[in-house]
Design a protein around this motif. Structure first.
Motif, PDB file in Angstrom:
ATOM      1  N   GLN A   1       0.902  -1.194   0.207  1.00 15.47           N
ATOM      2  CA  GLN A   1      -0.060  -0.011  -0.092  1.00 15.47           C
ATOM      3  C   GLN A   1       0.882   1.205  -0.008  1.00 15.47           C
ATOM      4  N   TYR A   2       2.150   1.335   0.600  1.00 21.11           N
ATOM      5  CA  TYR A   2       2.886   2.424   0.391  1.00 21.11           C
ATOM      6  C   TYR A   2       4.133   2.279  -0.672  1.00 21.11           C
ATOM      7  N   VAL A   3       4.433   0.993  -0.902  1.00 19.63           N
ATOM      8  CA  VAL A   3       5.759   1.250  -1.936  1.00 19.63           C
ATOM      9  C   VAL A   3       5.454   0.377  -3.326  1.00 19.63           C
ATOM     10  N   HIS A   4       5.622   1.039  -4.312  1.00 18.69           N
ATOM     11  CA  HIS A   4       5.728   0.411  -5.557  1.00 18.69           C
ATOM     12  C   HIS A   4       6.721  -0.153  -6.271  1.00 18.69           C
TER      13      HIS A   4
ATOM     14  N   PHE B   1      12.619   4.682   1.057  1.00 18.28           N
ATOM     15  CA  PHE B   1      12.837   5.010   2.307  1.00 18.28           C
ATOM     16  C   PHE B   1      11.858   6.226   3.049  1.00 18.28           C
ATOM     17  N   LYS B   2      11.292   6.978   2.198  1.00 17.84           N
ATOM     18  CA  LYS B   2      10.403   7.970   2.513  1.00 17.84           C
ATOM     19  C   LYS B   2       9.099   7.242   2.856  1.00 17.84           C
ATOM     20  N   GLN B   3       8.680   6.208   2.082  1.00 17.97           N
ATOM     21  CA  GLN B   3       7.385   5.578   2.168  1.00 17.97           C
ATOM     22  C   GLN B   3       7.432   4.354   3.330  1.00 17.97           C
ATOM     23  N   TYR B   4       8.677   4.037   3.702  1.00 16.23           N
ATOM     24  CA  TYR B   4       8.847   3.043   4.659  1.00 16.23           C
ATOM     25  C   TYR B   4       8.688   3.610   5.859  1.00 16.23           C
ATOM     26  N   MET B   5       9.301   5.031   6.136  1.00 18.54           N
ATOM     27  CA  MET B   5       9.383   5.840   7.433  1.00 18.54           C
ATOM     28  C   MET B   5       7.723   5.993   7.652  1.00 18.54           C
ATOM     29  N   LYS B   6       6.881   6.380   6.618  1.00 16.00           N
ATOM     30  CA  LYS B   6       5.435   6.472   6.787  1.00 16.00           C
ATOM     31  C   LYS B   6       5.004   5.364   7.428  1.00 16.00           C
TER      32      LYS B   6
END
Length: 441
Positions: free
Chosen positions: A129-132, A141-146
Motif C-alpha cells: 500500500q505504500y511502496v511500488h 525510504f520515505k514511504q517506509y518511514m511513513k
C-alpha cells in the motif's frame, strides 16, 4: 542474529526456497504454510469432499489431532480403506506433504501460535500500500518511514487500550493473577483461554509412577476447540512442579495446556504457576523508570535539631516520596494531567502563603513606625521579639561596636615619674607577671 541461524521456519512451497534452506540452514526444521496447502486442497477436493461429510470430518480430525506420526499413519490408512479413496491422486499428493505441515511432526518444536505465514503475508499487504516495485530508493525510504509511523501509532493505541482498561480475572486461581502481572497482555489472553477450557474436562487417575502420578483428562461432552474429542494423558510430578501432557503445547507455544492446568486444579496446585514454565520472551519488559528505594528518615526522638538540618530532612523525605509517586503519574496521559493540575494548585497555594507572610511583615513594620516615628534613636542591634522567621533568617550579622582606643591605656603616672621609672616598671611586669608587686605603682 549473533551468528546463530533460526531453528524453525515456515515458508510457502517454493522449491527454490526449500533448496536454499537445506544448503544454508543445516539441521533446521522447515515447514510449509498450512493455509496455502489447505487452499489448494479446497480447490482440488472441495467438490469431492462436499458430498461426503463424514470423510471431511475425519480428514480434518486426522490432520489436527493426531499426536504422533505413527498415529497419523494408522488413522490415515483406516480412513483411506473405509472411504475407498486409495485411487484418488489428490489424496496421494497430500500424503507426500504430511511432514511439512501436519502438527504431529512439529509438536516438539517451538512454533508459538503459528502454522501459517500470515504474519509475513500481512506485512506484505501493508507494504504494497505504500511502496511500488518501480519506486526509486529515496522514495522507498520515505514511504517506509511513513509505514513505520503508522505501525508506531497502532502500537501506542494498543498499549493505551491495555493500560486504560481494568482486566478482570476469569477465576479465583492465584496463578492467574501471577500470570497477569508477569506476561504481556496478548500472552495472558492465550493463557486465560486455556484456563477456561479446564471446565470442559474431567480428570481420572490411572496410575502412579516413581516420579509422580498419571492422569487421563477426558472431555465432558462433545469436542473441545483446539483439542477435538480425544482424551489426553498427563504425567504429574508435584514435588518438582513438572506436568507433561501428550499434546506438548508447552513445547510448541510456550504455555501450559488446559489439560495440565486441569490436573493441577485436581491436585490442588493452583496457587503458583511453576517458574520453570515462564518464558522470558513472554514476560513484561522491565520498567523504563525505576523508583528510588530510599526509606523515609524520621526525626530523632529527644534530640533538638537545627533549622537547617530539619529543612534538609524534610527535603530528602519529600524527594523520595515524590520520586516514587511520579513513576505512576508519568505512565499515562490521564495521570499526567492529574499531576499537572495538582502542581498548579500547589504553586498557587505557595504564592498565596508567601504573599500572606509578606503582608504580616509589612503590617508589623507599619505598626512599629507608628509607635516610634524616629527610628534613628532605636538601637540597630535590637531584634523584635515577634519577627517573621524568613526575615530573621535573612538578617545579616552586624559588626561589634568599635573600641574608643586602639591600644592599651597608658599607665597612670605618679609624682617623680620619669622615663627610667617607666622602663623599670615594664621590666618588672615581664619578670614577675603582675602589676601589684611593682614598687613604683
Amino acid at each position: 542474529m549473533d551468528g546463530l541461524h533460526p531453528l524453525n521456519i515456515i515458508t510457502d512451497q517454493d522449491a527454490g526456497i526449500r533448496t536454499a534452506i537445506l544448503m544454508v540452514f543445516i539441521g533446521m526444521i522447515h515447514g510449509f504454510c498450512r493455509w496455502h496447502i489447505m487452499q489448494k486442497v479446497q480447490e482440488k477436493l472441495g467438490t469431492f469432499v462436499a458430498k461426503r461429510e463424514d470423510l471431511r470430518l475425519e480428514f480434518n480430525d486426522i490432520i489436527d489431532y493426531s499426536m504422533t506420526p505413527e498415529e497419523l499413519e494408522q488413522r490415515w490408512a483406516n480412513m483411506v480403506e473405509r472411504h475407498a479413496v486409495a485411487d484418488n491422486t489428490h489424496f496421494l499428493d497430500l500424503y507426500d506433504l504430511w511432514e511439512y505441515f501436519v502438527p504431529a511432526y512439529f509438536r516438539h518444536r517451538f512454533f508459538p501460535f503459528l502454522q501459517t505465514t500470515s504474519r509475513s503475508e500481512g506485512f506484505n499487504v501493508v507494504l504494497k500500500q505504500y511502496v511500488h516495485p518501480h519506486d526509486i530508493l529515496v522514495r522507498f525510504f520515505k514511504q517506509y518511514m511513513k509505514l513505520q509511523e503508522r505501525i508506531d501509532v497502532v502500537e501506542d493505541g494498543h498499549e493505551f487500550d491495555g493500560d486504560d482498561k481494568i482486566v478482570r480475572l476469569w477465576g479465583d486461581y492465584p496463578m492467574e493473577k501471577q500470570i497477569l502481572l508477569t506476561y504481556t497482555m496478548p500472552i495472558y489472553n492465550h493463557f486465560q483461554l486455556e484456563l477456561r477450557k479446564i471446565t470442559s474436562y474431567n480428570v481420572r487417575d490411572i496410575g502412579v509412577t516413581e516420579q509422580g502420578s498419571m492422569h487421563e483428562v477426558v472431555p465432558i461432552q462433545g469436542s473441545v476447540r483446539g483439542y477435538g474429542r480425544r482424551s489426553y494423558r498427563v504425567d504429574a510430578d508435584v514435588t518438582n512442579g513438572i506436568y507433561n501432557c501428550e499434546c506438548c503445547k508447552i513445547n510448541r507455544d510456550g504455555i501450559l495446556c488446559c489439560h495440565a492446568m486441569k490436573v493441577m486444579s485436581h491436585l490442588g496446585m493452583v496457587k503458583k504457576y511453576p517458574e520453570h514454565y515462564i518464558l522470558p520472551r513472554w514476560c513484561l519488559p522491565p520498567p523504563d523508570i525505576v523508583a528510588p528505594q530510599n526509606e523515609r528518615q524520621e526525626k530523632p526522638v529527644g534530640q533538638k535539631l537545627s533549622r537547617k538540618y530539619m529543612r534538609l530532612l524534610r527535603y530528602g523525605n519529600m524527594c523520595t516520596y515524590f520520586a516514587k509517586l511520579v513513576v505512576d503519574l508519568a505512565a499515562l496521559e490521564k495521570t499526567n494531567e492529574i499531576a499537572e493540575r495538582h502542581m498548579r494548585a500547589m504553586e498557587k497555594e505557595m504564592a498565596d502563603l508567601k504573599k500572606a507572610a509578606a503582608d504580616v511583615v509589612k503590617k508589623k513594620k507599619s505598626a512599629k513606625d507608628a509607635v516610634n516615628p524616629n527610628p534613628a534613636n532605636d538601637s540597630e542591634d535590637s531584634v523584635p521579639m515577634e519577627e517573621d522567621a524568613a526575615t530573621t533568617e535573612n538578617r545579616k550579622a552586624r559588626n561589634p561596636p568599635m573600641s574608643a582606643t586602639k591600644r592599651a591605656p597608658r599607665l597612670k603616672k605618679k609624682e617623680g615619674w620619669s622615663t627610667t621609672t617607666e622602663a623599670q616598671t615594664r621590666s618588672l611586669w615581664r619578670v614577675q607577671g603582675t602589676r601589684s608587686r611593682c614598687p613604683y605603682m
